[in-house]
Design an enzyme around this catalytic site. Structure first.
Site, PDB file in Angstrom:
ATOM      1  N   ASP A   1     -43.843 -35.149 -40.012  1.00 29.86           N
ATOM      2  CA  ASP A   1     -44.123 -35.458 -41.413  1.00 29.86           C
ATOM      3  C   ASP A   1     -44.453 -36.944 -41.518  1.00 29.86           C
ATOM      4  OD1 ASP A   1     -43.611 -32.870 -42.403  1.00 29.86           O
ATOM      5  OD2 ASP A   1     -41.471 -33.269 -42.579  1.00 29.86           O
TER       6      ASP A   1
ATOM      7  N   ASP B   1     -48.094 -28.933 -45.159  1.00 30.22           N
ATOM      8  CA  ASP B   1     -47.267 -28.708 -46.348  1.00 30.22           C
ATOM      9  C   ASP B   1     -48.117 -28.751 -47.617  1.00 30.22           C
ATOM     10  OD1 ASP B   1     -45.018 -28.665 -44.669  1.00 30.22           O
ATOM     11  OD2 ASP B   1     -44.600 -30.794 -44.994  1.00 30.22           O
TER      12      ASP B   1
END
EC number: 3.4.23.36
Length: 149
Positions: free
Chosen positions: A111, A127
């Site tokens: 991330d 995401d």
């Protein structure tokens, strides 16, 4: 066929951006793009959205495999008959596979998109694609519901 191309582009963009983060940033490093608003922050997530269910690698791999198979079957059935729903599923498919690759290869998801202003959980391109896909799917359900009244 276009729906699979959309998913493939999302997967490629997701994996390329994650590659750049892993290659050029140290874990935990944060680069402000807009000071105190938006940073690139190298982070690893061993769970699901918002860090829930940490260290459940095989659970997520199995669930993702089932979801991907379900989406492919749905795309085959829906195809051109329901283009908005198919577009939504292509986004979810691309995002699911993007994060699946991370989990299968390293047991964690890379991330890096960090909205520091609102203290939102750090996320990635996959995401975003899943969220956009779910949003389009909800819009589709809403619009179809209005049409069928």
């Amino acid at each position: 066929m276009w729906y699979y191309l959309i998913a493939a582009v999302i997967i490629a963009l997701d994996q390329f951006t994650k590659y750049l983060i892993v290659k050029y940033m140290e874990l935990g490093e944060s680069i402000p793009l807009i000071a105190d608003v938006f940073h690139l922050t190298s982070h690893r997530n061993m769970g699901a959205a918002f860090g829930i269910l940490q260290n459940r690698r095989w659970f997520f791999i199995a669930i993702t495999a089932v979801v991907v198979i379900g989406i492919v079957i749905s795309l085959i059935r829906l195809g051109k008959k329901q283009p908005r729903a198919s577009l939504a599923l292509s986004f979810v498919l691309g995002g699911a596979v993007g994060n699946f690759i991370d989990r299968a290869m390293s047991g964690q998801v890379v991330d890096f998109l960090d909205f520091t202003l609102i203290h939102f959980p750090i996320f990635n391109v996959a995401d975003m694609a899943i969220t956009i896909g779910v949003g389009i799917l909800l819009l589709d359900v809403f619009l179809d519901g209005k049409k069928n009244r």
